[in-house]
Design a protein around this motif. Structure first.
Motif, PDB file in Angstrom:
ATOM      1  N   GLY A  66       0.916  -1.353  -0.077  1.00  0.00           N
ATOM      2  CA  GLY A  66       0.144   0.116  -0.072  1.00  0.00           C
ATOM      3  C   GLY A  66       0.942   1.773  -0.010  1.00  0.00           C
ATOM      4  N   TYR A  67       0.733   1.852  -0.613  1.00  0.00           N
ATOM      5  CA  TYR A  67       1.165   3.371  -0.870  1.00  0.00           C
ATOM      6  C   TYR A  67       0.102   4.727  -0.640  1.00  0.00           C
ATOM      7  N   LEU A  68       0.222   5.552  -0.210  1.00  0.00           N
ATOM      8  CA  LEU A  68      -0.067   7.418   0.760  1.00  0.00           C
ATOM      9  C   LEU A  68       1.133   8.068   0.781  1.00  0.00           C
ATOM     10  N   ILE A 130       3.037   0.585   3.411  1.00  0.00           N
ATOM     11  CA  ILE A 130       2.484  -0.589   3.995  1.00  0.00           C
ATOM     12  C   ILE A 130       2.739  -2.109   3.177  1.00  0.00           C
ATOM     13  N   MET A 131       2.821  -3.016   3.863  1.00  0.00           N
ATOM     14  CA  MET A 131       2.832  -4.473   3.294  1.00  0.00           C
ATOM     15  C   MET A 131       1.817  -5.501   4.071  1.00  0.00           C
ATOM     16  N   PHE A 132       0.715  -5.409   3.111  1.00  0.00           N
ATOM     17  CA  PHE A 132      -0.451  -6.218   4.081  1.00  0.00           C
ATOM     18  C   PHE A 132      -0.330  -7.376   3.796  1.00  0.00           C
ATOM     19  N   MET A 133       0.240  -8.060   4.517  1.00  0.00           N
ATOM     20  CA  MET A 133       0.881  -9.776   4.797  1.00  0.00           C
ATOM     21  C   MET A 133      -0.332 -11.007   5.297  1.00  0.00           C
ATOM     22  N   GLY A 134      -1.075 -12.114   4.320  1.00  0.00           N
ATOM     23  CA  GLY A 134      -1.743 -12.934   4.797  1.00  0.00           C
ATOM     24  C   GLY A 134      -2.758 -12.303   4.175  1.00  0.00           C
ATOM     25  N   LEU A 135      -2.788 -11.999   2.937  1.00  0.00           N
ATOM     26  CA  LEU A 135      -4.069 -11.311   2.026  1.00  0.00           C
ATOM     27  C   LEU A 135      -5.238 -12.446   2.267  1.00  0.00           C
ATOM     28  N   LYS A 136      -6.629 -12.283   2.227  1.00  0.00           N
ATOM     29  CA  LYS A 136      -7.824 -13.384   2.708  1.00  0.00           C
ATOM     30  C   LYS A 136      -8.281 -13.728   1.094  1.00  0.00           C
ATOM     31  N   ALA A 137      -7.675 -12.403   0.156  1.00  0.00           N
ATOM     32  CA  ALA A 137      -8.670 -12.482  -1.014  1.00  0.00           C
ATOM     33  C   ALA A 137      -7.840 -11.839  -2.246  1.00  0.00           C
ATOM     34  N   PRO A 138      -6.970 -12.754  -3.650  1.00  0.00           N
ATOM     35  CA  PRO A 138      -6.899 -11.524  -5.189  1.00  0.00           C
ATOM     36  C   PRO A 138      -7.559  -9.757  -4.492  1.00  0.00           C
ATOM     37  N   LYS A 139      -6.642  -8.941  -4.825  1.00  0.00           N
ATOM     38  CA  LYS A 139      -7.162  -7.699  -5.166  1.00  0.00           C
ATOM     39  C   LYS A 139      -7.119  -7.390  -6.454  1.00  0.00           C
ATOM     40  N   ASN A 140      -8.521  -6.873  -6.697  1.00  0.00           N
ATOM     41  CA  ASN A 140      -8.906  -6.927  -8.144  1.00  0.00           C
ATOM     42  C   ASN A 140      -8.527  -5.132  -8.676  1.00  0.00           C
ATOM     43  N   GLU A 141      -8.665  -5.042  -9.536  1.00  0.00           N
ATOM     44  CA  GLU A 141      -7.936  -3.208 -10.074  1.00  0.00           C
ATOM     45  C   GLU A 141      -9.352  -3.477 -10.052  1.00  0.00           C
TER      46      GLU A 141
END
Length: 176
Positions: A66-68, A130-141
């Motif tokens: 994640g970026y901001l 930011i690192m989101f670890m252990g994703l629960k589902a793919p993130k789609n555009e």
């Protein structure tokens, strides 16, 4: 009392200046409402959080970044100390850096990231992120997801991350 037909035939705006004024006013309203829709920013106290985004992930991916940007309009430094999100088991603040051998390495940032008074910090590819670890589902555009940022002084704020293309750079949704 009789009203002549001529009174109804008169144009509402008689002069070019009146018509131009209405057109300019309508354009300004449209711009203002569009800018508000494109603005993808959040506030926490004196901090402005601009355009949180992430890249789409392939099926089976277990991490996402994640970026901001964080701008501090205050007279005292603040610190981003933690991040949380429901899209992953955990989220951490990380930094990319080059070690003594010239190898790029990623490491978790302990103690958070300082946002100097009157300054700005960008969490971006190849830097803090930011690192989101252990994703629960793919993130789609085109999707969005919530994340909670916790600051030392400004407290917590929930932001919305926009998921951009997997291979591209961020589209600037902030309007800046």
């Amino acid at each position: 009392m009789t009203i002549s037909a001529r009174a109804f035939a008169r144009p509402l705006f008689r002069s070019f200046e009146e018509r131009l004024g209405i057109a300019v006013f309508a354009a300004m309203l449209l711009f203002a409402s569009t800018h508000a829709l494109l603005a993808h920013g959040f506030k926490a106290g004196e901090l402005e959080i601009g355009h949180p985004w992430s890249r789409a992930t392939p099926a089976g991916a277990k991490v996402a970044a994640g970026y901001l940007t964080i701008k501090n309009n205050g007279s005292k430094a603040d610190r981003l100390v933690s991040v949380q999100s429901d899209i992953s088991d955990k989220a951490e603040i990380h930094e990319m850096g080059v070690d003594a051998n010239g190898v790029m390495k990623m490491r978790q940032v302990t103690g958070g990231v300082e946002i100097p008074a009157g300054g700005e910090v960008a969490l971006k590819p190849g830097s803090y992120h930011i690192m989101f670890m252990g994703l629960k589902a793919p993130k789609n555009e085109g999707e969005t997801f919530a994340g909670t940022l916790t600051f030392e002084k400004a407290g917590t704020v929930t932001v919305e991350f926009a998921v951009d293309a997997m291979s591209g750079q961020s589209q600037d949704h902030s309007g800046h």
